[in-house]
Design a protein around this motif. Sequence first.
Motif, PDB file in Angstrom:
ATOM      1  N   GLY A  56       0.844  -1.305   0.200  1.00  0.00           N
ATOM      2  CA  GLY A  56      -0.063  -0.026   0.076  1.00  0.00           C
ATOM      3  C   GLY A  56       0.751   1.251   0.227  1.00  0.00           C
ATOM      4  O   GLY A  56       1.985   1.246   0.085  1.00  0.00           O
ATOM      5  N   PRO A  57       0.180   2.352  -0.047  1.00  0.00           N
ATOM      6  CA  PRO A  57       0.878   3.792   0.010  1.00  0.00           C
ATOM      7  C   PRO A  57       1.621   3.934   1.293  1.00  0.00           C
ATOM      8  O   PRO A  57       1.299   3.369   2.544  1.00  0.00           O
ATOM      9  CB  PRO A  57      -0.217   4.783   0.015  1.00  0.00           C
ATOM     10  CG  PRO A  57      -1.594   4.068   0.319  1.00  0.00           C
ATOM     11  CD  PRO A  57      -1.262   2.479   0.173  1.00  0.00           C
ATOM     12  N   LYS A  58       2.678   4.626   1.330  1.00  0.00           N
ATOM     13  CA  LYS A  58       3.681   4.925   2.408  1.00  0.00           C
ATOM     14  C   LYS A  58       4.177   6.104   2.180  1.00  0.00           C
ATOM     15  O   LYS A  58       4.724   6.596   1.067  1.00  0.00           O
ATOM     16  CB  LYS A  58       4.823   3.620   2.264  1.00  0.00           C
ATOM     17  CG  LYS A  58       5.410   3.569   1.105  1.00  0.00           C
ATOM     18  CD  LYS A  58       6.069   1.972   0.765  1.00  0.00           C
ATOM     19  CE  LYS A  58       5.439   1.078   0.621  1.00  0.00           C
ATOM     20  NZ  LYS A  58       4.641   0.677  -0.717  1.00  0.00           N
ATOM     21  N   GLY A  88       4.983   2.999  -4.478  1.00  0.00           N
ATOM     22  CA  GLY A  88       3.911   3.426  -3.608  1.00  0.00           C
ATOM     23  C   GLY A  88       4.129   4.309  -2.604  1.00  0.00           C
ATOM     24  O   GLY A  88       3.448   4.541  -1.640  1.00  0.00           O
ATOM     25  N   VAL A  89       5.028   4.953  -2.921  1.00  0.00           N
ATOM     26  CA  VAL A  89       5.661   6.225  -1.993  1.00  0.00           C
ATOM     27  C   VAL A  89       4.657   7.481  -2.336  1.00  0.00           C
ATOM     28  O   VAL A  89       4.812   7.738  -3.410  1.00  0.00           O
ATOM     29  CB  VAL A  89       7.232   6.457  -2.102  1.00  0.00           C
ATOM     30  CG1 VAL A  89       7.233   7.756  -1.319  1.00  0.00           C
ATOM     31  CG2 VAL A  89       7.942   5.349  -1.492  1.00  0.00           C
ATOM     32  N   ALA A  90       3.901   7.738  -1.452  1.00  0.00           N
ATOM     33  CA  ALA A  90       3.024   8.726  -1.603  1.00  0.00           C
ATOM     34  C   ALA A  90       3.654  10.279  -1.461  1.00  0.00           C
ATOM     35  O   ALA A  90       3.634  11.265  -2.225  1.00  0.00           O
ATOM     36  CB  ALA A  90       1.788   8.670  -0.415  1.00  0.00           C
ATOM     37  N   ASN A 102       1.625   3.825   6.847  1.00  0.00           N
ATOM     38  CA  ASN A 102       3.145   2.957   6.585  1.00  0.00           C
ATOM     39  C   ASN A 102       4.282   4.132   6.135  1.00  0.00           C
ATOM     40  O   ASN A 102       4.002   4.927   5.552  1.00  0.00           O
ATOM     41  CB  ASN A 102       2.835   2.083   5.393  1.00  0.00           C
ATOM     42  CG  ASN A 102       1.883   1.002   5.527  1.00  0.00           C
ATOM     43  OD1 ASN A 102       1.783   0.476   6.586  1.00  0.00           O
ATOM     44  ND2 ASN A 102       1.051   0.849   4.435  1.00  0.00           N
ATOM     45  N   ARG A 103       5.161   4.020   6.872  1.00  0.00           N
ATOM     46  CA  ARG A 103       6.491   4.826   6.897  1.00  0.00           C
ATOM     47  C   ARG A 103       7.640   3.907   6.713  1.00  0.00           C
ATOM     48  O   ARG A 103       7.888   2.943   7.290  1.00  0.00           O
ATOM     49  CB  ARG A 103       6.328   5.872   8.083  1.00  0.00           C
ATOM     50  CG  ARG A 103       5.282   6.420   8.134  1.00  0.00           C
ATOM     51  CD  ARG A 103       5.179   7.573   9.286  1.00  0.00           C
ATOM     52  NE  ARG A 103       3.664   7.953   9.329  1.00  0.00           N
ATOM     53  CZ  ARG A 103       3.305   8.484  10.261  1.00  0.00           C
ATOM     54  NH1 ARG A 103       3.779   8.525  11.294  1.00  0.00           N
ATOM     55  NH2 ARG A 103       2.058   9.093  10.326  1.00  0.00           N
ATOM     56  N   GLU A 113      -1.593   6.320  16.443  1.00  0.00           N
ATOM     57  CA  GLU A 113      -1.694   5.893  14.960  1.00  0.00           C
ATOM     58  C   GLU A 113      -0.957   4.602  15.118  1.00  0.00           C
ATOM     59  O   GLU A 113      -0.070   4.395  15.725  1.00  0.00           O
ATOM     60  CB  GLU A 113      -0.674   6.851  13.984  1.00  0.00           C
ATOM     61  CG  GLU A 113      -1.418   8.092  13.772  1.00  0.00           C
ATOM     62  CD  GLU A 113      -0.552   8.972  13.045  1.00  0.00           C
ATOM     63  OE1 GLU A 113       0.152   8.615  12.188  1.00  0.00           O
ATOM     64  OE2 GLU A 113      -0.886  10.342  13.028  1.00  0.00           O
ATOM     65  N   ARG A 114      -1.447   3.523  14.370  1.00  0.00           N
ATOM     66  CA  ARG A 114      -0.854   2.277  14.310  1.00  0.00           C
ATOM     67  C   ARG A 114      -0.481   1.793  12.892  1.00  0.00           C
ATOM     68  O   ARG A 114      -0.870   0.788  12.292  1.00  0.00           O
ATOM     69  CB  ARG A 114      -1.857   1.315  14.928  1.00  0.00           C
ATOM     70  CG  ARG A 114      -2.233   1.498  16.346  1.00  0.00           C
ATOM     71  CD  ARG A 114      -2.699   0.565  17.246  1.00  0.00           C
ATOM     72  NE  ARG A 114      -3.221   1.063  18.346  1.00  0.00           N
ATOM     73  CZ  ARG A 114      -2.411   0.848  19.557  1.00  0.00           C
ATOM     74  NH1 ARG A 114      -1.031   0.515  19.406  1.00  0.00           N
ATOM     75  NH2 ARG A 114      -2.941   1.177  20.754  1.00  0.00           N
ATOM     76  N   GLY A 115       0.315   2.508  12.287  1.00  0.00           N
ATOM     77  CA  GLY A 115       0.908   2.052  11.045  1.00  0.00           C
ATOM     78  C   GLY A 115       2.070   1.036  11.194  1.00  0.00           C
ATOM     79  O   GLY A 115       2.537   0.728  12.227  1.00  0.00           O
ATOM     80  N   SER A 116       2.502   0.813  10.054  1.00  0.00           N
ATOM     81  CA  SER A 116       3.781   0.018   9.928  1.00  0.00           C
ATOM     82  C   SER A 116       4.924   0.924   9.784  1.00  0.00           C
ATOM     83  O   SER A 116       4.723   1.861   8.904  1.00  0.00           O
ATOM     84  CB  SER A 116       3.654  -1.232   8.911  1.00  0.00           C
ATOM     85  OG  SER A 116       2.542  -1.970   9.058  1.00  0.00           O
ATOM     86  N   THR A 117       6.079   0.391  10.224  1.00  0.00           N
ATOM     87  CA  THR A 117       7.208   1.203  10.148  1.00  0.00           C
ATOM     88  C   THR A 117       8.337   0.276   9.650  1.00  0.00           C
ATOM     89  O   THR A 117       8.525  -0.927  10.290  1.00  0.00           O
ATOM     90  CB  THR A 117       7.688   1.850  11.528  1.00  0.00           C
ATOM     91  OG1 THR A 117       6.604   2.862  11.994  1.00  0.00           O
ATOM     92  CG2 THR A 117       9.115   2.614  11.162  1.00  0.00           C
ATOM     93  N   CYS A 118       9.103   0.623   8.637  1.00  0.00           N
ATOM     94  CA  CYS A 118      10.372  -0.368   8.169  1.00  0.00           C
ATOM     95  C   CYS A 118      11.433   0.545   8.110  1.00  0.00           C
ATOM     96  O   CYS A 118      11.557   1.870   7.959  1.00  0.00           O
ATOM     97  CB  CYS A 118       9.887  -0.553   6.679  1.00  0.00           C
ATOM     98  SG  CYS A 118      11.137  -1.703   6.138  1.00  0.00           S
TER      99      CYS A 118
END
Length: 112
Positions: free
Chosen positions: A34-36, A61-63, A80-81, A107-112
Motif C-alpha cells: 500500500g501507500p507509504k 507506492g511512496v506517496a 506506513n512509513r 496511529e498504528r501504521g507499519s514502520t520499516c
Amino acid sequence: MASAERNPNRGANIQSLQEIAGKELRDLLRQLDGPKDLFIDDELMTPLNHIAGATFIKQMGVAKMFKLEGVNPSNATQENRIFLAQSEIVNAKIIANHIREDERAGERGSTC
C-alpha cells in the motif's frame, strides 16, 4: 593517465552497482504493501537520486518523501512509513521521536 583510461570497464561497474542498489531499494519499498511515506536522511538524498528517480519511487507506492531531520511526524499522510537513514545516533533519536509521536497520536501504521 586518467583512471577511466586505465579501466575501460569503470562505467559498466558503476552501472552494475546502481542496478544492484536499485533492486535493493525496490525490495525495501515493497516490504510494506500500500501507500507509504518515505523519510530520508538528507545525506542520502543525492545518492538516492543516482539509483532511483521520483517516478521510480512513486511507482513503488511512496506517496510523499520527507527529509528525516526537521520534519514534524504529524506531516506524514500515510500509516506506513519507511525510514532510510545512516546508522548514526542522531538519526536513531529522530526516528525514535517519530515513533513516539505516532504512539501518542494513537496511529498504528507499519514502520520499516
